[in-house]
Design a protein around this motif. Structure first.
Motif, PDB file in Angstrom:
ATOM      1  N   UNK A  55      12.883   3.167   2.837  1.00  0.00           N
ATOM      2  CA  UNK A  55      11.694   3.648   2.112  1.00  0.00           C
ATOM      3  C   UNK A  55      11.717   3.197   0.661  1.00  0.00           C
ATOM      4  N   UNK A  56      12.888   3.207   0.040  1.00  0.00           N
ATOM      5  CA  UNK A  56      12.995   2.754  -1.344  1.00  0.00           C
ATOM      6  C   UNK A  56      12.729   1.257  -1.457  1.00  0.00           C
ATOM      7  N   UNK A  57      13.094   0.499  -0.438  1.00  0.00           N
ATOM      8  CA  UNK A  57      12.795  -0.940  -0.455  1.00  0.00           C
ATOM      9  C   UNK A  57      11.287  -1.184  -0.436  1.00  0.00           C
ATOM     10  N   UNK A  58      10.560  -0.237   0.204  1.00  0.00           N
ATOM     11  CA  UNK A  58       9.095  -0.340   0.181  1.00  0.00           C
ATOM     12  C   UNK A  58       8.517   0.230  -1.116  1.00  0.00           C
ATOM     13  N   UNK A  59       9.400   0.548  -2.074  1.00  0.00           N
ATOM     14  CA  UNK A  59       9.024   1.047  -3.402  1.00  0.00           C
ATOM     15  C   UNK A  59       8.309   2.404  -3.332  1.00  0.00           C
ATOM     16  N   UNK A  60       8.737   3.225  -2.390  1.00  0.00           N
ATOM     17  CA  UNK A  60       8.208   4.583  -2.297  1.00  0.00           C
ATOM     18  C   UNK A  60       9.122   5.524  -3.099  1.00  0.00           C
ATOM     19  N   UNK A  61       8.555   6.601  -3.597  1.00  0.00           N
ATOM     20  CA  UNK A  61       9.325   7.613  -4.323  1.00  0.00           C
ATOM     21  C   UNK A  61       9.864   8.609  -3.291  1.00  0.00           C
ATOM     22  N   UNK A  62      11.166   8.555  -3.054  1.00  0.00           N
ATOM     23  CA  UNK A  62      11.779   9.293  -1.952  1.00  0.00           C
ATOM     24  C   UNK A  62      12.577  10.470  -2.503  1.00  0.00           C
ATOM     25  N   UNK A  63      12.363  11.620  -1.861  1.00  0.00           N
ATOM     26  CA  UNK A  63      13.167  12.804  -2.153  1.00  0.00           C
ATOM     27  C   UNK A  63      13.842  13.220  -0.844  1.00  0.00           C
ATOM     28  N   UNK A  64      15.162  13.331  -0.869  1.00  0.00           N
ATOM     29  CA  UNK A  64      15.936  13.567   0.351  1.00  0.00           C
ATOM     30  C   UNK A  64      16.480  14.988   0.370  1.00  0.00           C
ATOM     31  N   UNK A  65      16.358  15.610   1.552  1.00  0.00           N
ATOM     32  CA  UNK A  65      16.908  16.952   1.780  1.00  0.00           C
ATOM     33  C   UNK A  65      17.778  16.879   3.022  1.00  0.00           C
ATOM     34  N   UNK A  66      19.000  17.452   2.946  1.00  0.00           N
ATOM     35  CA  UNK A  66      19.948  17.303   4.054  1.00  0.00           C
ATOM     36  C   UNK A  66      20.309  18.613   4.736  1.00  0.00           C
ATOM     37  N   UNK A  67      19.690  19.737   4.356  1.00  0.00           N
ATOM     38  CA  UNK A  67      20.003  21.012   5.008  1.00  0.00           C
ATOM     39  C   UNK A  67      18.728  21.803   5.225  1.00  0.00           C
ATOM     40  N   UNK A 101       3.608  18.920  -3.156  1.00  0.00           N
ATOM     41  CA  UNK A 101       2.631  18.008  -2.549  1.00  0.00           C
ATOM     42  C   UNK A 101       3.286  16.637  -2.344  1.00  0.00           C
ATOM     43  N   UNK A 102       3.212  16.124  -1.124  1.00  0.00           N
ATOM     44  CA  UNK A 102       3.779  14.824  -0.775  1.00  0.00           C
ATOM     45  C   UNK A 102       2.739  13.995  -0.031  1.00  0.00           C
ATOM     46  N   UNK A 103       2.816  12.694  -0.216  1.00  0.00           N
ATOM     47  CA  UNK A 103       1.956  11.796   0.560  1.00  0.00           C
ATOM     48  C   UNK A 103       2.451  11.682   2.008  1.00  0.00           C
ATOM     49  N   UNK A 104       3.767  11.616   2.149  1.00  0.00           N
ATOM     50  CA  UNK A 104       4.369  11.520   3.480  1.00  0.00           C
ATOM     51  C   UNK A 104       5.530  12.505   3.547  1.00  0.00           C
ATOM     52  N   UNK A 105       5.768  13.008   4.756  1.00  0.00           N
ATOM     53  CA  UNK A 105       6.915  13.875   4.967  1.00  0.00           C
ATOM     54  C   UNK A 105       7.527  13.511   6.319  1.00  0.00           C
ATOM     55  N   UNK A 148       0.820  -1.213   0.000  1.00  0.00           N
ATOM     56  CA  UNK A 148       0.000   0.000   0.000  1.00  0.00           C
ATOM     57  C   UNK A 148       0.856   1.266   0.000  1.00  0.00           C
ATOM     58  N   UNK A 149       2.133   1.124   0.390  1.00  0.00           N
ATOM     59  CA  UNK A 149       3.036   2.282   0.396  1.00  0.00           C
ATOM     60  C   UNK A 149       3.745   2.457  -0.943  1.00  0.00           C
ATOM     61  N   UNK A 150       3.596   1.478  -1.814  1.00  0.00           N
ATOM     62  CA  UNK A 150       4.303   1.528  -3.090  1.00  0.00           C
ATOM     63  C   UNK A 150       3.854   2.745  -3.913  1.00  0.00           C
ATOM     64  N   UNK A 151       4.841   3.464  -4.430  1.00  0.00           N
ATOM     65  CA  UNK A 151       4.567   4.605  -5.288  1.00  0.00           C
ATOM     66  C   UNK A 151       4.233   5.891  -4.564  1.00  0.00           C
ATOM     67  N   UNK A 152       4.162   5.858  -3.229  1.00  0.00           N
ATOM     68  CA  UNK A 152       3.831   7.064  -2.480  1.00  0.00           C
ATOM     69  C   UNK A 152       5.030   8.032  -2.515  1.00  0.00           C
ATOM     70  N   UNK A 153       4.711   9.293  -2.720  1.00  0.00           N
ATOM     71  CA  UNK A 153       5.754  10.318  -2.779  1.00  0.00           C
ATOM     72  C   UNK A 153       6.088  10.770  -1.361  1.00  0.00           C
ATOM     73  N   UNK A 154       7.363  10.711  -1.038  1.00  0.00           N
ATOM     74  CA  UNK A 154       7.806  10.961   0.334  1.00  0.00           C
ATOM     75  C   UNK A 154       8.981  11.923   0.334  1.00  0.00           C
ATOM     76  N   UNK A 155       8.948  12.883   1.281  1.00  0.00           N
ATOM     77  CA  UNK A 155      10.073  13.797   1.495  1.00  0.00           C
ATOM     78  C   UNK A 155      10.751  13.409   2.802  1.00  0.00           C
ATOM     79  N   UNK A 156      12.056  13.208   2.734  1.00  0.00           N
ATOM     80  CA  UNK A 156      12.839  12.855   3.911  1.00  0.00           C
ATOM     81  C   UNK A 156      13.830  13.983   4.177  1.00  0.00           C
TER      82      UNK A 156
END
Length: 923
Positions: free
Chosen positions: A562-574, A587-591, A539-547
């Motif tokens: 998160x990628x193993x769960x097949x989620x679309x992950x965007x990473x921010x480090x600052x 717009x993100x499904x999860x943040x 159910x998490x597959x394809x969900x857009x996520x900001x980390x």
């Protein structure tokens, strides 16, 4: 092989006689036969020559008489010839050209034998015919003119047939006599030769074979041990050399035997002395063994008593410190009480280390083998250590590879202890940076998995010359470490021995000032039973996520998860990049936002408000213990707050729940309402006033009615007067101890079936087993943990009647122990057994009807495995008996009574387990 047996079958004398006589006799016979036969032929030729010399002149002389038909003249001629050779010639006859008798020397009855049986024309020269002992000689008679023609005209063929022939009957008796004489002479000569050969042969036997036979006899006696035997006599040639060699060998053997006998006597004497010394040493060893056993017993008793004596005051210190924390206190008082509680807990940890080390030294550490969730165990263990890491502002990360199985079997407590020791050491010796726990798979089989775990830190590191001291008892790399960081130096040696006992290995690499990496391998069995609920990760597959995570290790682990769960992950480090991104209102499904790098609270609040507008589910990741910040700023603006390091299942379960019904959680600071007390009458027994006061205080907060007793006699008296729902019994008391008091209550009181829980400071497994086997229903260790006390009260509040029905059918305490003291897992294992019983009954009955032993063995084996985790002792024992019998080839008829008993026990277990499980549902 046959030739050797054949040759050794006969003696040397026989072979000499055979080899000497056989050639002589054979040659004699051959020569005698040759000369005899040659003599026979010579006599035969002589006889024929004599006959030819007589008959041929007669044929010439008788031609005239035959031609002139003058019988008288022919007869006189024949008579004269016969008389001249009367001993040789029996009869002479002349036959004419018509083969008719013309004249004979005298009448002979067998003259017909002398007649030529063929055409007379074929008789063209002298012929010989053998008739019995006589020889018939015939020669043709030719006319004189013909003879002249033959002589005078060479080359002209003789065409005229003879005018007659002369036949003469010769006597062979003389020739035969001469032949017999020749044969006799040959035999006599051969016989004389054989006798001479025998003479020389026996002489040879006497001079050669007899000495050899004597030598064989002497060698046989030497072999029997008669080393004084010698070969005597004067022998010839090589036999004399052989005699000397045998005598010299016998002398040498005699000397060796004497020397060996002396050595044997000396060795026997030494052995006797050694055996006497060994016997003395055995007596000493037996005495030393008894002393060691007594010392071990005293040591175990000392450890048990010390454990009890140390835990008893600690129980009061820790218990009342926790009770004080519940009361209104000033900030400084609160800090003091927390310091007291931490110090006491550290002291308790040191005591536990010493006890564990003692058990490992004595080889009495018993490992459990129960199913548990590996990831849940790791999360719980690391979560307890996370506060230490957060206090030092360290990045604590748990990285479990996706292919690591979660449902495993083993000793979960010891696995947690290993992780605690290694991760705790890493945190202790790291002032800044990170601590990483990484778990991977070394080898994976159908029912076994070998884990490879690494604990890496960026701490002080270890000098190379000090590294060999790490795995020694009470040893640390530097004595100053103990003063600076504390500790007994037992953690690593306990960890090493636990890992080795589990079948694994441990090692490490370290660089001074750079940090250390400790690794270990751990073989575990894969559990056939699924643990916990199955999470629909698809159910998490394809969900857009900001980390958003500023710490690199944590960011990498979370991103990979998160990628193993097949989620679309965007990473921010600052923080700047995050603010710039949020300014665009994406717009993100999860943040997932990390909140530990915000020193400016208004800036954090602003960021959370901006993030709230850009996602459906906002999860905050924090390692802060500032409850004011959490309750006033973070929780009101997020859907969920998780503490680092975030557990894999915790994160997945919450994300799945929040995506269904996301809602901000607003937590107000007011205190939670007190839980209602349980309607129970409880008796607490303890001889220590401080401990009795503590348990009385704790129980009065949890149950409606509490009674106390200061010794075993008072407990027995109150048990006879009052019916209790639960009894907490101290074990080590003067006079009537807890075990004796329990036996008396079970024998005669109003509380025969009342659950009795042992409350003791004894921490040794043997003591725990003795307590549980004495008739008590549970175990509560000191120092008393309020959560454990609540769990026991809740467990027995609704489960008393069911549990006490018959613990041999379903024993909830055993089931709980087999599930690593996790009630939810124990209920799940028992429910799985109950669900499988109908199918098991059907399979057993089918196998019995079809007489299928392999199918029956497979069903019993599977059932036996399920019983090991479900608290059904009688059913487990029956399965073990039947499985062992079937594996040894026992006939089905012989185990039929046990199988019928098993079927009956399955029905009982199904009924009792359903009642027990329904009581938990009701609760």
């Amino acid at each position: 092989m046959n030739n050797t047996n054949y040759m050794t079958k006969y003696s040397l004398r026989s072979w000499v006689l055979v080899l000497a006589l056989a050639p002589t006799i054979l040659v004699g016979i051959l020569l005698g036969a040759y000369f005899t036969i040659n003599r026979f032929y010579e006599l035969e030729d002589t006889l024929r020559d004599q006959g030819s010399n007589i008959i041929e002149p007669l044929a010439i002389a008788g031609e005239a008489s035959l031609m002139s038909n003058n019988r008288e003249a022919a007869k006189r001629l024949l008579a004269a010839a016969q008389l001249n050779k009367s001993t040789l010639v029996k009869s002479i006859a002349i036959f004419d050209a018509d083969n008719q008798l013309f004249v004979t020397s005298h009448y002979h009855k067998d003259f017909e034998l002398m007649r030529y049986q063929q055409d007379i024309a074929s008789l063209n020269q002298t012929q010989f015919e053998q008739v019995g002992d006589s020889l018939i000689v015939r020669t043709p008679i030719y006319a004189t003119g013909n003879l002249l023609t033959l002589d005078d005209v060479p080359g002209v063929a003789q065409a005229d047939k003879p005018v007659g022939y002369v036949a003469m009957l010769l006597n062979k008796e003389r020739a035969l006599l001469e032949q017999h004489r020749a044969a006799l002479a040959a035999f006599i000569i051969v016989l004389i030769g054989v006798q001479l050969n025998l003479l020389f042969t026996f002489r040879l036997v006497k001079n050669v074979t007899q000495p050899i036979t004597e030598m064989v006899r002497v060698v046989a006696k030497i072999r029997e041990g008669k080393l004084d035997t010698r070969v005597n006599g004067n022998l010839i040639g090589e036999l004399d050399l052989l005699k000397r060699g045998i005598n010299a060998m016998a002398s040498s053997l005699s000397e060796y035997h004497d020397e060996m006998q002396q050595n044997i006597d000396q060795a026997t004497s030494d052995l006797r002395e050694t055996l006497e010394q060994i016997e003395i040493q055995n007596v000493e060893l037996d005495m030393a063994k008894k002393r060691a056993q007594e010392a071990s017993r005293i040591k175990s008793e000392f450890l048990a008593n010390m454990s009890h004596e140390l835990r008893t005051p600690l129980n009061g210190v820790i218990g009342f410190a926790r009770q004080l924390l519940k009361t209104p206190l000033h900030a400084s008082q609160l800090d003091y009480i927390r310091t007291i509680e931490r110090s006491a807990s550290n002291l308790l940890s040191i005591i536990n280390d010493i006890l564990d080390f003692s058990k490992l030294e004595a080889g009495k550490m018993v490992l459990e083998n129960m199913p548990f969730s590996l990831r849940e165990n790791l999360d719980e263990t690391v979560m307890l250590l996370s506060a230490q890491a957060h206090d030092k502002q360290l990045e604590l990360v748990v990285d479990v590879m996706p292919d690591v199985p979660d449902a495993v079997s083993g000793d979960a407590i010891r696995v947690s202890q290993i992780i605690t020791n290694l991760v705790g050491n890493a945190i202790k010796f790291t002032d800044k940076g990170s601590v990483l726990l990484k778990v991977d798979v070394n080898g994976l089989q159908e029912d076994q998995v070998e884990l490879h775990c690494e604990v890496s830190d960026t701490g002080i590191g270890i000098e190379e010359e000090q590294q060999q001291l790490l795995f020694q008892a009470f040893g640390q790399a530097d004595s100053s470490i103990s003063r600076r960081f504390g500790g007994t130096g037992l953690g690593l040696i306990i960890t090493k021995r636990l890992i080795n006992q589990m079948g694994g290995q441990i090692g490490f690499t370290s660089r001074l000032g750079k940090g250390s990496t400790f690794w270990f391998t751990l073989p575990l069995a894969q559990s056939p039973y699924p643990l916990g609920d199955h999470l629909p990760l698809q159910q998490l597959s394809g969900k857009r996520t900001l980390l958003f995570e500023t710490k690199s290790l944590s960011a990498a682990v979370l991103q990979r998860r998160l990628q193993y769960w097949q989620m679309r992950v965007e990473t921010v480090s600052s923080t700047a990049a995050l603010n710039a991104l949020l300014a665009g209102n994406p717009s993100y499904d999860f943040m997932l936002l990390s909140c530990h790098d915000y020193d400016d609270i208004p800036a954090l609040s602003k960021t959370l408000n901006a993030a709230r507008r850009c996602t459906q589910v906002l999860i905050a990741l924090t390692d802060s213990h500032d409850q004011q910040l959490l309750n006033n700023i973070i929780r009101p603006q997020t859907d969920l707050v998780l503490t680092n390091p975030v557990g894999e299942y915790t994160l997945a379960r919450n994300m799945l729940e929040l995506q269904i019904a996301p809602a901000p959680v607003i937590i107000a600071p007011p205190a939670q309402p007190t839980a209602p007390k349980l309607t129970m009458t409880v008796l607490a027994v303890d001889d220590n006033p401080a401990n009795l006061k503590l348990i009385d205080t704790l129980l009065r907060e949890l149950v409606s009615d509490v009674h106390t007793a200061t010794n075993g006699e008072q407990a027995i008296t109150q048990a006879k007067a009052t019916a209790f729902d639960l009894i907490f019994m101290d074990i080590q008391m003067p006079g009537t101890d807890g075990i004796k008091a329990t036996a008396a209550i079970r024998a005669d009181s109003l509380n025969r079936n009342t659950p009795i829980i042992a409350v003791t400071a004894h921490a040794i497994n043997e003591e725990r087993e003795r307590i549980l086997n004495s008739g008590m229903d549970g175990y509560l260790p000191k120092p008393i943990d309020e959560i454990a006390l609540k769990a026991i009260l809740n467990r027995w509040h609704h489960g008393i009647e069911v549990e006490r029905h018959d613990p041999r059918i379903v024993n909830w305490e055993l089931c709980l122990a087999q599930a690593n003291n996790k009630a939810s897992l124990a209920q799940e294992m028992l429910q799985m057994l109950v669900n499988s019983i109908p199918e098991t009954l059907e399979n057993i009955e089918t196998a019995l009807k079809q007489q299928q032993l392999p199918q029956l063995l497979a069903v019993i084996h599977k059932l036996h495995g399920a019983c090991c985790y479900s608290g059904v002792p009688t059913l487990q024992q029956l399965c073990q008996i039947i499985e062992s019998a079937l594996k040894t080839g026992t006939q089905l008829l012989d185990v039929e009574p046990e199988i019928l008993e098993l079927l009956d026990e399955l029905t009982k277990v199904e009924s009792a387990a359903q009642k027990l499980l329904s009581s938990f549902v009701t609760d």
